[in-house]
Write a protein that holds these residues in place. Structure first.
Motif, PDB file in Angstrom:
ATOM      1  N   LYS A 120       0.844  -1.206   0.000  1.00 45.25           N
ATOM      2  CA  LYS A 120       0.000   0.000   0.000  1.00 45.25           C
ATOM      3  C   LYS A 120       0.873   1.248   0.000  1.00 45.25           C
ATOM      4  CE  LYS A 120      -4.565  -1.032   1.580  1.00 45.25           C
ATOM      5  NZ  LYS A 120      -5.068  -1.850   2.692  1.00 45.25           N
ATOM      6  N   GLN A 121       1.899   1.205   0.847  1.00 53.40           N
ATOM      7  CA  GLN A 121       2.780   2.362   0.991  1.00 53.40           C
ATOM      8  C   GLN A 121       3.584   2.583  -0.298  1.00 53.40           C
ATOM      9  OE1 GLN A 121       5.866   1.405   3.718  1.00 53.40           O
ATOM     10  NE2 GLN A 121       7.132   3.003   2.756  1.00 53.40           N
ATOM     11  N   GLN A 122       4.031   1.498  -0.904  1.00 57.72           N
ATOM     12  CA  GLN A 122       4.777   1.601  -2.161  1.00 57.72           C
ATOM     13  C   GLN A 122       3.893   2.147  -3.282  1.00 57.72           C
ATOM     14  OE1 GLN A 122       8.097   0.651  -3.129  1.00 57.72           O
ATOM     15  NE2 GLN A 122       8.420   0.844  -0.941  1.00 57.72           N
ATOM     16  N   ALA A 123       2.657   1.685  -3.343  1.00 54.58           N
ATOM     17  CA  ALA A 123       1.718   2.152  -4.371  1.00 54.58           C
ATOM     18  C   ALA A 123       1.509   3.659  -4.222  1.00 54.58           C
ATOM     19  CB  ALA A 123       0.396   1.413  -4.256  1.00 54.58           C
ATOM     20  N   LEU A 124       1.387   4.103  -2.980  1.00 51.32           N
ATOM     21  CA  LEU A 124       1.176   5.518  -2.699  1.00 51.32           C
ATOM     22  C   LEU A 124       2.412   6.335  -3.085  1.00 51.32           C
ATOM     23  CD1 LEU A 124      -1.076   7.249  -1.474  1.00 51.32           C
ATOM     24  CD2 LEU A 124       0.050   7.038   0.733  1.00 51.32           C
ATOM     25  N   GLU A 125       3.591   5.851  -2.687  1.00 48.09           N
ATOM     26  CA  GLU A 125       4.856   6.529  -3.011  1.00 48.09           C
ATOM     27  C   GLU A 125       5.043   6.665  -4.520  1.00 48.09           C
ATOM     28  OE1 GLU A 125       7.277   8.092  -1.378  1.00 48.09           O
ATOM     29  OE2 GLU A 125       5.880   7.896   0.311  1.00 48.09           O
ATOM     30  N   LYS A 126       4.807   5.553  -5.198  1.00 49.11           N
ATOM     31  CA  LYS A 126       4.992   5.520  -6.644  1.00 49.11           C
ATOM     32  C   LYS A 126       4.042   6.507  -7.336  1.00 49.11           C
ATOM     33  CE  LYS A 126       5.697   2.184 -10.272  1.00 49.11           C
ATOM     34  NZ  LYS A 126       6.128   0.864 -10.587  1.00 49.11           N
ATOM     35  N   THR A 127       2.806   6.531  -6.850  1.00 53.51           N
ATOM     36  CA  THR A 127       1.814   7.439  -7.435  1.00 53.51           C
ATOM     37  C   THR A 127       2.222   8.890  -7.180  1.00 53.51           C
ATOM     38  OG1 THR A 127       0.171   5.759  -6.916  1.00 53.51           O
ATOM     39  CG2 THR A 127      -0.664   7.877  -7.631  1.00 53.51           C
ATOM     40  N   LYS A 128       2.709   9.164  -5.960  1.00 52.76           N
ATOM     41  CA  LYS A 128       3.132  10.527  -5.610  1.00 52.76           C
ATOM     42  C   LYS A 128       4.239  11.008  -6.535  1.00 52.76           C
ATOM     43  CE  LYS A 128       2.508  11.002  -0.681  1.00 52.76           C
ATOM     44  NZ  LYS A 128       3.233  10.801   0.567  1.00 52.76           N
ATOM     45  N   THR A 129       5.227  10.149  -6.807  1.00 53.53           N
ATOM     46  CA  THR A 129       6.357  10.599  -7.621  1.00 53.53           C
ATOM     47  C   THR A 129       6.036  10.563  -9.113  1.00 53.53           C
ATOM     48  OG1 THR A 129       7.246   8.387  -7.260  1.00 53.53           O
ATOM     49  CG2 THR A 129       8.369  10.167  -6.141  1.00 53.53           C
ATOM     50  N   GLN A 130       5.341   9.515  -9.571  1.00 46.74           N
ATOM     51  CA  GLN A 130       5.165   9.383 -11.021  1.00 46.74           C
ATOM     52  C   GLN A 130       3.883   9.986 -11.556  1.00 46.74           C
ATOM     53  OE1 GLN A 130       7.851   5.434 -11.180  1.00 46.74           O
ATOM     54  NE2 GLN A 130       6.050   5.396 -12.469  1.00 46.74           N
TER      55      GLN A 130
END
Ligand code: ADE
Length: 225
Positions: free
Chosen positions: A209-219
């Motif tokens: 969940k945290q990775q999905a959020l991080e990835k969405t924030k940056t990309q």
């Protein structure tokens, strides 16, 4: 589900629709994809489907008669009226939400154009929705139709091997998908994150969940707003 495609180049569809998930969905009779060649409906002896634009200007314009006759014939082939979609760069932007919407229909009719575009009366007279797959101009609507078919078909129940795969796809919950790893544990000094090897499903879920959020924030920060 039935998907009709009206096109000038039906041969273009053979290979992309005969592999992987779309092929399996067809084999399982989850979808019936019917291609109709607009040129077959041209009433003039040259089988002409396009003509010069009124008012001048470059390129050729798809003529009304072959498209209307083709569509009217195709419509009669099934009792469901279906959603009629005209593929144009100026249409509603195709996205996962629209893919889900269309996957719930019993029938979708896609009209692919070529040349400079459609005679405007095709849009007006057929009452079709215009859909674009992105802000760029393709040589024709065929590739756009294939993109849309692929995105719809993988959402049909039973199309994917694992029922959960589509639920985890990027965009399905408004976020990009979390990163995946498979064997080996170390490849060229790059190691699989420890948490994925821990066997702790709660922690794995949290990490994803945290990775999905991080990835969405940056990309794709636009998806979060
Ligand atoms: N035809 C040409 N360009 C297109 C696009 N971007 N989307 C849909 N149909 C098209």
């Amino acid at each position: 589900m039935r998907i009709d495609v009206l096109t000038l180049f039906s041969d273009m569809f053979a290979s992309p629709l005969d592999y992987s998930i779309v092929k399996r969905a067809k084999d399982r009779q989850l979808v019936n994809i019917v291609l109709s060649n607009i040129r077959d409906y041209a009433s003039n002896s040259y089988k002409k489907v396009d003509d010069k634009p009124y008012g001048g200007g470059p390129g050729m314009v798809m003529m009304c008669q072959p498209v209307f006759d083709c569509l009217e014939n195709v419509k009669k082939q099934d009792e469901n009226p279906g959603r009629i979609i005209l593929l144009t760069p100026g249409g509603r932007k195709f996205d996962q939400n629209l893919a889900k919407e269309l996957a719930n229909e019993k029938r979708v009719i896609l009209i692919s154009g070529h040349y400079e575009g459609f005679d405007e009366r095709i849009r007006i007279g057929t009452n079709a929705e215009e859909v674009s797959i992105g802000d760029y101009v393709l040589s024709g609507g065929e590739l756009a139709a294939m993109v849309i078919i692929d995105a719809i078909v993988r959402l049909l129940p039973g199309a994917l091997g694992d029922e959960y795969s589509a639920a985890n796809d990027s965009f399905s919950d408004g976020l990009l998908e979390y990163p995946h790893y498979t064997r080996p544990e170390v490849f060229r000094d790059m190691k699989v994150p420890d948490v994925l090897l821990s066997g702790n499903h709660k922690e794995i879920e949290k990490w994803r969940k945290q990775q999905a959020l991080e990835k969405t924030k940056t990309q794709r920060p636009d998806l979060l707003s």
